[in-house]
Scaffold this motif. Structure first.
Motif, PDB file in Angstrom:
ATOM      1  N   CYS A 100       0.837  -1.192   0.000  1.00 48.32           N
ATOM      2  CA  CYS A 100       0.000   0.000   0.000  1.00 48.32           C
ATOM      3  C   CYS A 100       0.881   1.254   0.000  1.00 48.32           C
ATOM      4  N   HIS A 142      -0.551   4.344   0.372  1.00 44.05           N
ATOM      5  CA  HIS A 142      -1.297   5.420   1.042  1.00 44.05           C
ATOM      6  C   HIS A 142      -0.575   5.824   2.320  1.00 44.05           C
ATOM      7  N   LEU A 143      -0.717   7.119   2.670  1.00 48.83           N
ATOM      8  CA  LEU A 143      -0.004   7.638   3.840  1.00 48.83           C
ATOM      9  C   LEU A 143      -0.364   6.897   5.117  1.00 48.83           C
ATOM     10  N   LYS A 144      -1.617   6.457   5.227  1.00 44.19           N
ATOM     11  CA  LYS A 144      -2.030   5.749   6.444  1.00 44.19           C
ATOM     12  C   LYS A 144      -1.210   4.483   6.657  1.00 44.19           C
ATOM     13  N   CYS A 145      -0.810   3.840   5.544  1.00 43.30           N
ATOM     14  CA  CYS A 145       0.007   2.631   5.652  1.00 43.30           C
ATOM     15  C   CYS A 145       1.493   2.945   5.566  1.00 43.30           C
ATOM     16  N   ASN A 189       3.068   5.281   6.917  1.00 46.05           N
ATOM     17  CA  ASN A 189       3.583   5.737   8.209  1.00 46.05           C
ATOM     18  C   ASN A 189       3.755   4.602   9.216  1.00 46.05           C
ATOM     19  N   ARG A 200       3.087  -3.917   7.036  1.00 50.54           N
ATOM     20  CA  ARG A 200       2.538  -2.885   6.176  1.00 50.54           C
ATOM     21  C   ARG A 200       1.334  -3.421   5.423  1.00 50.54           C
ATOM     22  N   THR A 216      -5.451  -3.457   4.811  1.00 48.11           N
ATOM     23  CA  THR A 216      -5.263  -2.851   6.133  1.00 48.11           C
ATOM     24  C   THR A 216      -6.041  -1.546   6.276  1.00 48.11           C
ATOM     25  N   CYS A 217      -5.757  -0.570   5.393  1.00 48.13           N
ATOM     26  CA  CYS A 217      -6.405   0.737   5.517  1.00 48.13           C
ATOM     27  C   CYS A 217      -7.664   0.853   4.674  1.00 48.13           C
ATOM     28  N   GLU A 276      -8.035   1.363   1.559  1.00 49.41           N
ATOM     29  CA  GLU A 276      -7.955   2.313   0.453  1.00 49.41           C
ATOM     30  C   GLU A 276      -8.171   1.578  -0.869  1.00 49.41           C
TER      31      GLU A 276
END
Length: 624
Positions: free
Chosen positions: A340, A342-345, A347, A354, A373-374, A376
């Motif tokens: 992923c 995306h910033l949510k992952c 970080n 991840r 996970t997130c 997205e």
């Protein structure tokens, strides 16, 4: 009473023969049938891993569909204008001694071989054929299988009957060809490449040659099209190695009973070849229970789902619905997944898991993907752009043969966007696992501890994945295990010489190497003579002999040791063929390996209590 159509009569007759031949525990299988699968094989008793299920000669052998001019006896490829290559292994073409016009090797054995008789006789009856030694595929070779089937019809009707009874998928093939023609120019193949080939002989052109040149008007266009479908649907590619073990020739074999083996992306059987007779040998790769379907894989198990499904649709005209294909995560191994972005992952610390991005529906190649996970959503066009970028780099990497640094750079770069087990990374890791210790700059006995650990880690990672998507006795696992035992043996020797491990631990690690070598010798010993795999098996036999000598020497040292005899080390191999490897050295420069896992410690105690024989059941049955 309505008369059954001839095709149905042929099926019932052939099925009766197959069923009669499969009765009793000695055979182990029988033919069954349903609407979804058609004809398939099921086990009539429990079958152990490594047990031969069937072995049979081909109905016909033919060159590949697309091929350069080859000798039709030994199938060696000719060089343009008879040029011999720098290594002296090029084959110069000579006209067949029997006057058919086909280019052959100089050897009379090839000209008079059983394989070549059918097309030779048909060509002679029409004068002869003329084939230029052009540097390109020759479409006439696509008819060799048809001509040889005509030879069976004339000389061996019983074998011909078995051949024409096989599945042809004529309607599915026609539908696929029409769909590809509609998409012509749109990049219909995997990775955006077109699947058409300018040298491919169209069925109509093949029919014209059979009727007009060879004057076989006794066979209809429908029959010729059906036979083309039979060869494409049921053909097995047989790799033929040269004396150095490199695959330089391939032929297609069509078999009777083996054609009923269904496909599964996680198969329970493997196939090997007896090249002296072109016989196919089917063995159980995992424990098979009575009533289980018998399956092999028609595709590379390291490929991702999209590529596996695409190839099966193009070449076998069906869609696989096995457990691996239905699971977007591919049994949790994520062979097709991405990381992923995306910033949510992003970080999330790298030490934690991840997010991985997988398709919402594996059977919809144009469908979107989602981070597990997130959550997205990912547009399929963006996903394809990431995969295509990695694919382009892979194409360039293929030109850098033996370049460990370049391959490690690829792994480092694309581990940021691809899942750890992505098919591109798996392919490179397989290459790296075999490259380390095989370069002139750093052969195995001169490898640094750091590179030995890297080789061990690569092998361990690959085996964890293979034990899920391609388990049991098979060529790929055996090759990786061979590399693993070599690295573990060398590292254990180094650590013992430095005093980092006790003699008892050293003996335990050597015993584990013996277990791995036993599986390697067994599985790779099934491969073709002169193949790289058979050479690895011979190397493992030498390694096992050296291991015995090492244990004998170590047992004479004054330091207290475990009561391990050479015979027990060898016997352990017959029981623990799929045991886990010992843990690798810790990171950060620490050299000490963690203790063996409880299962292995328990096994060592078991060996202490009783002397195992080579006839004992394999440990591989316990771990599946």
């Amino acid at each position: 009473m309505r008369r059954l159509p001839e095709s149905r009569l042929l099926f019932e007759r052939a099925s009766k023969v197959a069923l009669e031949g499969s009765q009793g525990d000695c055979c182990g299988w029988k033919v069954s049938e349903n609407k979804r699968l058609g004809r398939f094989l099921i086990a009539v008793r429990d079958v152990k891993p490594g047990e031969i299920i069937m072995q049979e000669k081909p109905l016909i052998i033919t060159p590949p569909k697309i091929t350069l001019p080859v000798c039709l006896g030994c199938y060696s490829e000719f060089k343009p204008d008879g040029v011999v290559t720098d290594d002296g292994k090029g084959v110069k073409p000579h006209a067949c001694q029997n006057g058919c016009g086909f280019p052959m090797c100089k050897s009379p054995l090839c000209c008079n071989s059983q394989d070549h008789k059918a097309e030779c006789a048909l060509a002679k009856s029409r004068g002869k054929v003329t084939i230029k030694y052009a540097d390109g595929e020759h479409p006439l070779y696509q008819l060799i299988g048809i001509l040889r089937a005509l030879g069976l019809k004339d000389k061996n009707p019983d074998v011909f009957e078995k051949l024409v009874n096989l599945e042809a998928n004529v309607e599915k093939r026609e539908e696929f060809v029409k769909a590809m023609e509609a998409e012509e120019g749109g990049g219909g193949g995997p990775g955006g490449s077109s699947t058409s080939n300018s040298t491919e002989l169209k069925p109509a052109a093949g029919v014209k040659l059979i009727h007009d040149f060879f004057q076989r008007t006794d066979v209809t266009e429908e029959w010729i099209v059906k036979l083309i479908g039979i060869i494409e649907t049921n053909g097995h590619e047989i790799p033929i190695p040269d004396l150095d073990g490199h695959i330089n020739r391939r032929v297609i074999g069509v078999y009777h009973n083996s054609s009923y083996l269904e496909h599964n992306c996680r198969p329970n059987c493997v196939k090997t070849w007896d090249l002296s007779t072109k016989e196919i040998v089917i063995r159980a790769s995992t424990p098979i229970k009575k009533g289980d379907h018998l399956s092999i894989s028609y595709v590379d198990p390291l490929w991702g789902t999209a590529d596996r499904l695409s190839l099966l649709r193009m070449t076998k005209f069906f869609t696989c619905h096995c457990d691996r294909c239905k699971d977007p995560t591919e049994l949790g191994c994520h062979v097709s997944s991405l990381r992923c972005q995306h910033l949510k992952c992003m970080n999330i610390p790298t030490s934690e898991k991840r997010g991985l991005v997988a398709p919402l529906d594996p059977f919809k190649p144009d469908g979107d993907w989602k981070c597990l996970t997130c959550k997205e959503d990912y547009n399929v066009a963006y996903v394809n752009s990431l995969i295509q970028k990695a694919g382009q780099e892979m194409d360039q990497l293929h030109d850098k043969i033996g370049d460990i640094a370049a391959k490690e750079d690829f792994v480092k770069q694309f581990s940021k966007t691809l899942s750890p087990n992505h098919f591109y990374l798996l392919e490179v890791k397989v290459e790296l696992a075999q490259l380390y210790g095989r370069t002139s700059e750093e052969p195995l006995h001169m490898m640094s501890p750091k590179n030995l650990v890297r080789k061990i880690n690569l092998c361990e990672e690959l085996l964890v994945t293979l034990n899920i998507i391609y388990p049991g006795y098979n060529r790929l696992r055996a090759l990786i295990i061979y590399e693993l035992q070599a690295a573990v043996f060398m590292l254990s020797q180094l650590r013992r010489s430095c005093g980092d491990i006790s003699l008892e631990t050293h003996l335990e690690e050597l015993m584990q190497c013996g277990k791995w070598m036993t599986e390697v010798i067994k599985v790779l010993g099934w491969e073709s003579q002169h193949s790289i795999e058979r050479k690895r098996a011979a190397g493992a036999e030498r390694d096992l002999d050296n291991l015995r000598k090492a244990v004998l020497s170590l047992q004479n040292l004054p330091e207290p040791t475990a009561t391990l005899s050479v015979d027990k080390v060898a016997a352990a191999g017959s029981r623990n063929e799929n045991a886990k490897p010992p843990s690798s050295p810790k990171k950060g420069g620490e050299k000490e390996l963690s203790s063996l896992d409880k299962d292995l410690e328990k096994d060592i105690l078991e060996i202490e209590r009783s002397h195992l024989t080579a006839d004992d059941d394999s440990f591989i049955e316990e771990v599946f």
